[in-house]
Structures are given as structure tokens and as C-alpha cells.
Design a protein around this motif. Structure first.
Motif, mmCIF file in Angstrom:
data_model
loop_
_atom_site.group_PDB
_atom_site.id
_atom_site.type_symbol
_atom_site.label_atom_id
_atom_site.label_comp_id
_atom_site.label_asym_id
_atom_site.label_seq_id
_atom_site.Cartn_x
_atom_site.Cartn_y
_atom_site.Cartn_z
ATOM 1 N N TYR A 53 36.237 27.428 38.491
ATOM 2 C CA TYR A 53 35.771 28.614 39.449
ATOM 3 C C TYR A 53 34.574 28.964 39.876
ATOM 4 O O TYR A 53 34.202 29.620 40.826
ATOM 5 C CB TYR A 53 36.307 30.000 38.659
ATOM 6 N N GLU A 74 35.368 34.700 36.885
ATOM 7 C CA GLU A 74 36.254 35.270 38.005
ATOM 8 C C GLU A 74 37.595 35.862 37.643
ATOM 9 O O GLU A 74 37.908 36.834 38.143
ATOM 10 C CB GLU A 74 36.470 33.820 39.006
ATOM 11 N N GLU A 75 38.159 35.157 36.694
ATOM 12 C CA GLU A 75 39.300 35.612 36.001
ATOM 13 C C GLU A 75 39.573 35.294 34.615
ATOM 14 O O GLU A 75 38.791 34.378 34.164
ATOM 15 C CB GLU A 75 40.785 34.831 36.800
ATOM 16 N N LYS A 76 40.614 36.056 33.929
ATOM 17 C CA LYS A 76 40.722 35.531 32.562
ATOM 18 C C LYS A 76 41.071 34.174 32.344
ATOM 19 O O LYS A 76 40.654 33.411 31.260
ATOM 20 C CB LYS A 76 41.954 36.508 31.831
ATOM 21 N N GLU A 322 42.881 27.564 40.762
ATOM 22 C CA GLU A 322 44.264 27.671 40.177
ATOM 23 C C GLU A 322 44.742 26.012 40.150
ATOM 24 O O GLU A 322 45.564 25.718 39.103
ATOM 25 C CB GLU A 322 45.197 28.527 41.094
#
Length: 454
Positions: A53, A74-76, A322
Motif C-alpha cells: 500500500y 491505508e487499510e486493516k 489488493e
């Protein structure tokens, strides 16, 4: 990370996880790096620290402990990835002088100046062994268009400006001595046209276009500021007789106005895990460049590689972070993902992705030149070198047009029609097509040796 022979310092690292008692329970990770025993006083190492990320980096001048902190996720999914897989760390060009030299090599390539042109020539001489011998004048051939036929290949090399710089890097990584291509076509009335993927239209878009020869040639001579060098590679008479003009025109018309094939451009280059990356490049560098570009220009990133990577995973609409996480979940790696061959029948959001050379070779397919191997060959896996090494072209110099290489004291096996410097096309016209051609080929400079039937 293991110590590299290119490193200025001996490098060791460990990761420390610290819990911050904040409202959102933010977790901070520190990468503690220790560098020591510098080789010289000019030592400077650039290390890149990357997750799927985000990317950060640090220059190390001094022998001591250094800390890189990742303070926000940025995200979990990023935290879970780092907790399980860690942070990727890799070394860029070693040494202060080496780093400055590398920057000096690359920066002027894209300038539209005499300095830039000389920089491109110097780069290709140094890294590929190209010679760039000066040809006798005139440097533009007085062509008789009656000698040009459907299917004749135009190999184009640009050595100045933005496209010159881009092509120089493309040549370096692929081993191609040309960076662009186009193809001749005659219509039912005998008029000569040129088909090209990557022609700039009035809106400034790079698209597939078929133009009358006179218009295309005038554009080359009066509008192109890249100092393009062009060689005409005439089809062999046996293949010219087989060339199905009707099928070729149907394909050209169906492709008219469609965008240039940026989606799969890098995948014709990368076929192997580690034999396509000239130092200091590797799959980690590619992943980090993609990550940075994904943050700076997400729309361009989606166009250049995200869709193609989704195709390889069998997924849809995953962003680059992702994609990297999904690849790891499947027990694979990013370098393995990059080597999955492109498929000609993949359809992207803007249609099939067709680079300059893929456009020509797909036309050759439609025109019947690949014969029984056609269904097992993915032309989107071909570089320009892969195209001009096909044994499709004239192999008898006595059958070349009389004006071909007129006035030159070196008789090339093809016709150079523009350019100050003599165009080299190593391994020209040497390989018969075979199933799954060019799907697993190495391409390391300066010799760019390929394995048999790769």
C-alpha cells in the motif's frame, strides 16, 4: 534482506511492533536498520521499504542505526499483511557516485535537445553495445512506392525527446534495436497505406490509425521531432503471395480509432522470474514503482497494469494493493504473477489491448502468415525484436528494390529509408514461428541471449 555485493555498507534489519494507545488503536511498526563498515568515504546506499500500500525510502551516509516508521495504515489489510509477511526492503544503486552517475545517465534521455540525443546514443552504446555508425548522405531515401507491398514491416527507432527517451529504456530492457513499428497495406485500387498503433490523433490520443502513405511519410519528415530512423523490412515473396489482403483490411478497419495497447505493454518484456531485469531492476523495484505511481496517478496505473494483473488472477477491479495481497494469499508471488503470459483474446474495458507490434502481428495472423501455429501463439507476448527476428522477410538481397540502401557502402539485408545512423537489427529474419513462442524468454543485456524454443 541478505547483503548485496552492490552495497556500500553491511546491512542488518529487524522489525519492532509497538502498540499506540489511541482512540483508533493505531499500530505502529518500526524498521530498525543498522549499517556499518562502509567501503569508502563516498558511500551512500538508498534502501526502499515497501508494503503493498505504500513505499518509503532512506539514504544512508553514516554507519549507525536508522529507523523507518510506518505510523498509519491505508487499510486493516495492510497491517495484517505486514504482521504476517513483514516489510519488503531492497537496495537501489550503491554508492553516492554510482547514484549520481545513474541519474546523469537517465535524466537527459527525455530532453528534446542535442544533449538528449547524444545521451540516448551513449546509453544504448554503453548498455546494449549498439554502434550507431554514420551513413553516407542522403539520410532520407528517394522511395519508389511501387516497390512497397502489403505486409511490409516498418521498424522505427526514435532517439530524441520524450519518445526517444522512452524507447531507449524499452530497448534496454527488451533487447530490441527498434522502439516502434508500422505496416504497409495496399487497398483494392492499389493505393498504399500505413497501419500504425500509437499514432497521435487530433485530440492528442495515441490510437490505431490507417493513413495514406503520402500523409504518413510527410508527417514523419515534417512533424516528427524525435529524429526517427526507419527501416523497411519487405515480406518474403512466398509469404507475400500468402498474405490475405481482404482479411488484413477487415482487421485494420475493425481496429481503427481504438486506443494503443498500454495495458499489456510491460508483459511482453517480462517472461521469467529473474532473467528479464537489467541491474539494478528486479520485480521488487517494479512493484514499488507501481505502488508509487498508483498513489500519484491511480487512473494511469489502472490503464498501465492493474487490469492486466487482474486478468492474470482471474479477478476484477482489484486495486494494486489488493492485487499484491491476493497474490500472497494464493501462495504465489508478484514476480510469478508478472510472468503469466498475456492472452490475445483478453478484452479490457476499452477493448483488446494492442501495442504497435501486436497490431502488426495480429494482422499477420489474420492474413494467414502464422499458418498452423497461429492458434497457439500470443502476439501480445512479442516485443519488436521478436517480430523482426521472425523468418518472414526477404532473404535474397538481389530482390530488394534498386533504391534500397542506395549510396551506402554497407549493404543491409533490409532497406533503411531514413536516419543518419545505420540501423542494426541483430538476429534479423532468423526464427521460424512455433507454439507458445516468446512466452518464457530471457532478455539480459548486453547479449540478450534467448534459450531454445522459449
Amino acid at each position: 534482506m541478505s547483503n548485496s555485493g552492490l552495497a556500500c555498507f553491511i546491512f542488518t534489519t529487524h522489525t519492532r511492533v509497538m502498540l499506540k494507545h489511541r482512540a483508533n488503536a493505531m499500530v505502529q511498526i518500526e524498521c530498525i536498520s543498522n549499517v556499518s563498515n562502509a567501503h569508502s568515504w563516498t558511500c551512500m546506499d538508498l534502501y526502499v521499504f515497501a508494503t503493498p500500500y505504500q513505499v518509503t525510502w532512506d539514504y544512508y551516509f553514516l554507519s549507525r542505526e536508522h529507523t523507518i516508521e510506518f505510523n498509519a495504515w491505508e487499510e486493516k489489510a495492510e497491517f495484517e499483511y505486514v504482521k504476517n509477511k513483514g516489510v519488503s526492503v531492497f537496495l537501489m544503486q550503491a554508492g553516492m557516485l554510482g547514484t549520481l552517475e545513474a541519474l546523469w545517465d537517465v535524466f537527459p534521455l527525455f530532453t528534446n535537445t542535442g544533449w538528449g540525443e547524444n545521451a540516448n546514443l551513449g546509453f544504448l552504446k554503453k548498455h546494449m553495445g549498439a554502434s550507431f555508425q554514420t551513413r553516407p548522405q542522403p539520410w532520407v531515401t528517394n522511395i519508389s512506392v511501387d516497390d512497397l507491398h502489403s505486409g511490409d514491416f516498418l521498424a522505427i527507432s526514435k532517439i530524441r525527446g520524450r519518445w526517444g527517451g522512452f524507447e531507449t529504456l524499452e530497448k534496454w530492457v527488451t533487447g530490441s534495436y527498434a522502439g516502434h513499428s508500422a505496416v504497409c497495406l495496399r487497398d483494392s485500387e492499389g493505393k498504399l497505406w500505413v497501419g500504425e498503433s500509437g499514432h497521435r490523433n487530433e485530440k492528442g490520443e495515441d490510437v490505431i490509425m490507417t493513413l495514406p502513405w503520402d500523409e504518413w511519410w510527410d508527417d514523419v519528415l515534417t512533424q516528427d521531432d524525435s529524429n526517427s530512423h526507419i527501416a523497411l523490412l519487405p515480406l518474403h515473396p512466398h509469404l507475400r503471395a500468402k498474405f490475405n489482403e481482404t482479411a488484413a483490411w477487415e482487421y485494420a478497419r475493425s481496429s481503427e480509432g481504438k486506443p494503443y495497447g498500454y495495458h499489456n505493454m510491460i508483459f511482453s518484456w517480462i517472461d521469467t522470474l529473474d532473467e528479464n531485469y537489467p541491474p539494478p531492476l528486479d520485480a521488487h523495484v517494479v512493484a514499488s514503482v507501481m505502488t508509487v505511481w498508483n498513489q500519484m496517478r491511480p487512473a494511469y496505473a489502472a490503464n498501465l497494469w492493474n487490469e492486466a494483473l487482474n486478468k492474470r488472477l482471474g479477478t476484477q477491479d482489484l486495486a494494486l494493493p489488493e492485487i499484491l495481497v491476493e497474490t500472497e494469499k494464493r501462495g504465489s508471488s508478484f514476480d510469478e504473477l508478472l510472468t503469466i503470459p498475456e492472452q490475445d483474446d483478453w478484452v479490457y474495458t476499452d477493448g483488446k489491448s494492442t501495442s504497435c507490434v501486436a497490431f502488426i502481428l495480429e494482422m499477420y495472423k489474420e492474413a494467414g502468415l502464422f499458418g498452423p501455429s497461429a492458434s497457439s501463439i500470443q502476439v501480445t507476448e512479442f516485443t519488436i525484436k521478436d517480430a523482426y527476428t521472425l523468418s518472414f522477410f526477404e532473404n535474397n538481397s538481389s530482390r530488394l528494390p534498386k533504391w534500397c540502401n542506395d549510396g551506402d557502402n554497407v549493404q543491409l539485408p533490409y532497406c533503411q529509408i531514413k536516419g543518419k545512423y545505420r540501423m542494426e537489427l541483430p538476429e534479423y529474419n532468423t526464427l521460424d514461428p512455433y507454439p507458445h513462442m516468446n512466452e518464457r524468454c530471457p532478455s539480459l543485456p548486453p547479449k540478450y541471449l534467448r534459450s531454445a524454443n522459449c
